[in-house]
Design an enzyme around this catalytic site. Structure first.
Site, PDB file in Angstrom:
ATOM      1  N   ARG A   1      51.071 -26.755 -58.285  1.00 22.21           N
ATOM      2  CA  ARG A   1      51.148 -27.419 -56.841  1.00 22.21           C
ATOM      3  C   ARG A   1      51.530 -26.106 -56.196  1.00 22.21           C
ATOM      4  NH1 ARG A   1      54.371 -31.604 -57.343  1.00 22.21           N
ATOM      5  NH2 ARG A   1      52.595 -32.480 -57.961  1.00 22.21           N
TER       6      ARG A   1
ATOM      7  N   SER B   1      37.310 -29.237  -7.865  1.00 25.77           N
ATOM      8  CA  SER B   1      38.148 -28.147  -7.628  1.00 25.77           C
ATOM      9  C   SER B   1      39.355 -28.308  -6.636  1.00 25.77           C
ATOM     10  CB  SER B   1      37.420 -26.783  -7.063  1.00 25.77           C
ATOM     11  OG  SER B   1      38.085 -25.579  -6.890  1.00 25.77           O
TER      12      SER B   1
END
Lengths: 435, 435, 435, 435
Positions: free
Chosen positions: C310, C271
């Site tokens: 389509r 950290s």
């Protein structure tokens, strides 16, 4: 009440959306329309009066209605048919004026808005209560020191009141959002067949119709569903915030943490096989709702590209889902109130847990103190080494530092949790004074 | 630019979120922090100045940064490390003051807000343009009569301007929402390790930090993500509205409808095997984005129950998704502008299509006219019979009515589309005069 | 490599979906089509050979391609145009035979399948490796006693090997699913303009085309996307399983639990402000992916109702999303392997944690033992009382029982964790012997 | 039956998930457990017999059960309590053996599987029926020529039978998936408190328990939900396929297309204001369900990373959602059967629509014919010009070609739709012969 009603939902909210209530609201809308039209001179007030006394839920054949919905495709069509027959039995002339100029979607959508209105009113009250509870909790625990955790790891101290202040601010922002949306979502729908109106629903009638229902007039939104989507989204956000609170509490209730507990009730949270357990049943219910709502919000968003003047399917997909969002969020609100109300806080366990890392959580304090002398990255490295040593040798960090002969004045105070809670108290004050 | 960048996205928006731009914003935030701290007397301004001249994107080893992100878990950690080294090379004293009191998430979150700020600015401009185009289109076509369609069926006449006025009102509501959210979302994050601050990021420093970045200060929101979720939701709504417009246009472009067309561009919308086709390529791109965004919004909502003071994973899941939401919505906005700008309207085809049902679309007009005489339901039935007859005998409804000897005065006018557009013109006027 | 590539993704998987690789696959498909057609006598093999030597990625002007995609609406149209020009420069006769009888979607879909094929191959190998690691882990820890936890509460003992055996079985089921889907998803698309074929892509040519690409022939699925949705769904499931593993590990890594850890790497999980922390960075990355994938799967499901032969938009929405699903899941797989490979298990802490409830976790054991004598519910009640007493008086349950003079033979053995792990060993054995 | 039950759902499916049915199944599972345990000698068969005759739904106080669910957190805890009391009233000895060794989740999960089993059985039958209908429809219309449409534009001819053959193949693949999943999902859950079993639920008892319930035994899957997620996913896919069919039909029903219609029923699809309309009510209902299911599937996927041995919330979020997925998909299946059964096809309109582009749909045919002579791209360009001319001069393409003096032998046959349906008949044959 279904099997899980008590577990996930609020009885009060569910009641707003019962079949009976929905039918009552549909009748209310038809009556309001006739009233508006007669108020504006389209036909005598006596006719509107006849329609009003006929529009009684108990007169409706609900089973027939449900069957006919499948034929007509929505609830308004068969209801208007039944209402017309009821009125006709009283006054065949009056029957001509029911639903005049309107289209089914006008009714269905306005009913949805009326139910949203009631739900917002309910939620406003409940959020106020939740805020009050959270303010009290925050004030009570503003100095209750506990560890802050990031990525599920102990990080450095904070206070429990600081944590609840965060919950509070998020809840309040949701309240604000609900206020702001009212002007957009609390509007009637009255557009007629393809939305472009007709003399029977002229603008002044729409205004009167809206006035009667305590809503605002609006340009037709038959296939523009952004306001409903906004409502769904705001509830998604509120639901997420309540889920965050439940997540925190459920994690704090872990056996290994044990800092905070759901209030106990007789028989609550017991396990069928492990008599000692005290399960986070309320948190689990809220978290279950929290997992569901985002996807329901997305359903409403997915339903937005509605075709032309009325959609074939997307509109229909909103009905049950919007209701579910309100029911689940309503359940979470009610359960969150119970959760906060009954919350038990174990301050001693919080203090004990602060010592679990043997001082490592004060490492940043130490690094910051050292940074002033030797620079941030050097201090960071230095403390990192001390921490490693402490871990390897299973010693307390303070002990290691004493061994390493580090010159830190007032070492004890650096390991005092009271000195490690940053600006918690000031920041809490700033929050609280806004209420 | 990836394979589909041109098809789905806006180059301008994508540029706001490039890796280089993100790094530049991170450096901007670190510099602003130092500036705020020195302005408030934490250290000499010369130090902030050194940090400022060091915080240059071109100095960063980006490939190293990308690799180190996987170790640290976010982009701020390795960037601060590199920046510290760069400053150290100039002034080892100054290096101690970088990122002072802040946590990685402060930087990453504030950068996200800055990017949102730029995106909102861009969107504001573009929505204004879209509004202007839609106002012009609405005014031009306020009287262009076309059929209104409900459930994909011809219903009754409306005007194309009325349709576009609906598009316009929905777009404008999204603009309002974006204005309202600014006060909530355009805030800095500056909470330090567990959010409760420390003297290096005291409230007055947060205010100064916010002022420098043209944002507002805020109570820590490390694990309260409601504002980001609200931003995501609003874009989901805007995306849905743009999808609705594209859906309408794609349906109106159908060979069998042919009323409206995307503007043609050389080579655009051609098919590799059917040389005559003119595909709704822009609509398809917008609709593709529209299908994706709701699910990304839900991702952000699902990410809300973040654990404790910083989440292990949920926070991380926001980064790319928030960006994607803005990129996809940005693409849809830009493409919608092109779509509306180039829109071709075939007014003749609209008129021709009005006759496809041989007068059946005027049935409601007729029923309403008759209703005044014989009551609504009788009229409805009557007209229904006439319609059936017309369909069976493949005759025009007007012809059937003449045969049925129905007494309707001025039958021709009931079949005149100009008389069948309801209150389209008045309602459009009401919309337009608000701009 | 973008900013977060290293954190969330697998470089190997991302490489399968790079722009260059996609273009290479498109060329491969066009070449295979020509080869199949010439093999079946449609034209001389020399022509197919010319097309083959021309279909080279490095010959393609990629920037031009990207721009033209926005005009044509998909990647195949401009690629065929460029390929045709390249071939024409060599042999104008051969250029006539490129893409013969095919439609753009034939190419784009077949490429997607080829990429899925490569991804499945990669995943097969990686899952085998993950299985191997999990088998070893399970065998090593089959007797490593730890507490089992339900609803985040300590429940009763299990073994770590039993836990990992559960992980293993779930991973293996995903492997089975991937095997089963191959027969459905690994098929070519070759339907021509509207899917119903033509002599240039007759069935025998489709078979040859499929054979060359190591796929199977299939009835046209231009607008039937169930196989792709199934693929997406299976990866959603695998992703969920990997997320479950990461969730468990991240919870076990909590400071207050500390039973299991991600392997440490230099600089990993640190950290920026808390030098002592060891963040579950890898778990966080996997959990971030896990939060995203379900929504992407839903995107693919939402894209299923594709219009006619389509779709205008839904098809287009699949491209990037299917890729993202594979990339995110690929990332999670690779990271899970690293996670399991480097996993550190603290057996001592596991034993220590077993004592946290002061014997309460053995309550069920006790209740079961008592149930034989005094009935299940009485026993349950009895033990519940003892537990309450133990909690109130902060005593060990065993001590309380001794005080209560309960007649249980061999009380010690009921509090021995080894006797409280149920059938863990037998059940693990049954799992392991299947591999 | 709620307001919209008839519209969206199947009464038969909903019945499988009624509260009464769920309680009945829970009792069935408890009885089966006792039966298995007594069969394997844990206690006398008379005891199991007593439990069996006590496990009667009508004996349960359902309202009390619903209230207690909120305390216990799931339905099994209070049910076991009530059952125990009922048995106790008959034989206090027998009461000790209820639910022996099991945990609540064992019961709840096994009940869910039993309901899935019944749902799969129901679905199998219905899909067989749907297949039969689609086969008949395909055979009947294999030569019914219509236009194929891509991106909502007329492309080139196909046959209606070819379209329905595509529907058929997709439905059949879903049937296969349901077959394949049985071996994974139709398994009991019987793991006890933390899943690792105990002597009361030893493996041979689990096998017997599974045999009685006609399920298979399984390693504990308390927090491994992949099989349920797979079930959800498969229904999401089936739902999508049914939505695709409904989408096609609703588009073909458009007034401007008019090729196919939902079967008419008295009063069905009527509009309250437009007497002539025939709305696609059934399609709308299916499409509404189709919009909802993907998000519910994602909910189940999001619920997968369940903590440790039993989740606090994610497990709970599955219950209603899995049921909803089956109910919505069940509704869509039933409605699709009605839709296909009643489908009306207007072959004449199909032929008329083929002429809407004045021959442009034959352009590819022409281009292919010309390609043999002058190369594909030249032919493409040539035909493109002819098409432009035809559009500009509003002439039929054939006429333009005659004017342009293009040398095409047998021009008429190139404009004959029968010659433009590619390999429709052969490909349909290949599909049909598999059944």
């Amino acid at each position: 009440m279904s099997l899980y009603t008590q577990l996930f939902y609020s009885a009060e909210v569910n009641a707003l959306f019962s079949d009976l209530e929905t039918i009552t609201q549909m009748l209310r809308v038809e009556v309001a329309l006739a009233e508006a039209q007669s108020n504006k001179g389209l036909f005598p007030k006596a006719i509107a009066e006849t329609i009003k006394v006929s529009g009684i839920t108990s007169e409706i054949d609900i089973e027939k209605l449900k069957i006919d919905i499948a034929l007509g495709g929505n609830a308004a069509i068969p209801l208007v048919k039944q209402l017309t027959q009821i009125v006709k039995n009283k006054d065949s002339e009056a029957a001509k004026f029911i639903h005049l100029g309107a289209t089914s979607q006008d009714i269905v959508d306005t009913v949805m808005v009326l139910q949203i209105q009631e739900f917002i009113d309910w939620t406003d009250k409940k959020i106020n209560l939740l805020e009050t509870l959270l303010i009290a909790l925050t004030q009570k625990h503003c100095q209750t020191i506990m560890i802050g955790r990031t990525l599920l790891q102990q990080a450095k101290p904070t206070t429990f009141g600081f944590k609840t202040a965060g919950w509070l601010t998020a809840v309040t922002r949701s309240k604000q959002r609900l206020q702001e949306i009212k002007k957009r979502v609390l509007v009637v729908q009255l557009g007629g067949a393809v939305g472009n109106g007709n003399p029977n629903i002229a603008f002044e009638i729409q205004e009167e119709f809206a006035r009667i229902l305590d809503l605002a007039p609006s340009f037709t939104w038959h296939s523009h569903r952004d306001n409903l989507a906004e409502m769904a989204g705001l509830l998604g956000i509120l639901s997420g915030t309540l889920g965050k609170i439940a997540k925190d509490i459920s994690l704090l209730m872990q056996t290994e943490v044990g800092e905070v507990f759901e209030g106990a009730a007789a028989g609550k949270g017991g396990s069928s096989t492990m008599p000692h357990k005290r399960n986070p049943v309320t948190c689990a219910a809220i978290l279950a709702n929290t997992n569901r709502v985002p996807h329901l919000v997305a359903t409403i968003l997915s339903a937005m590209p509605q075709e032309h003047e009325r959609s074939a399917g997307l509109w229909h997909s909103e009905w049950e889902v919007l209701t579910e969002i309100m029911q689940l969020t309503g359940g979470s609100i009610e359960k969150s109130i119970g959760l906060i109300e009954g919350l038990e806080v174990d301050e001693n366990r919080m203090l004990t847990n602060l010592e679990l890392t043997k001082g490592l959580i004060y490492a940043e304090n130490l690094a910051l103190a050292l940074a002033q002398k030797i620079g941030k990255s050097t201090a960071h490295e230095y403390v990192e080494n001390a921490c490693k040593k402490a871990i390897q040798e299973k010693k307390h960090l303070k002990e290691v530092l004493l061994e390493m002969n580090i010159e830190v004045t007032d070492l004890d105070s650096l390991f005092d949790p009271k000195n490690a809670i940053g600006l918690s108290l000031e920041l809490i004050d700033q929050v609280i004074k806004k209420y």
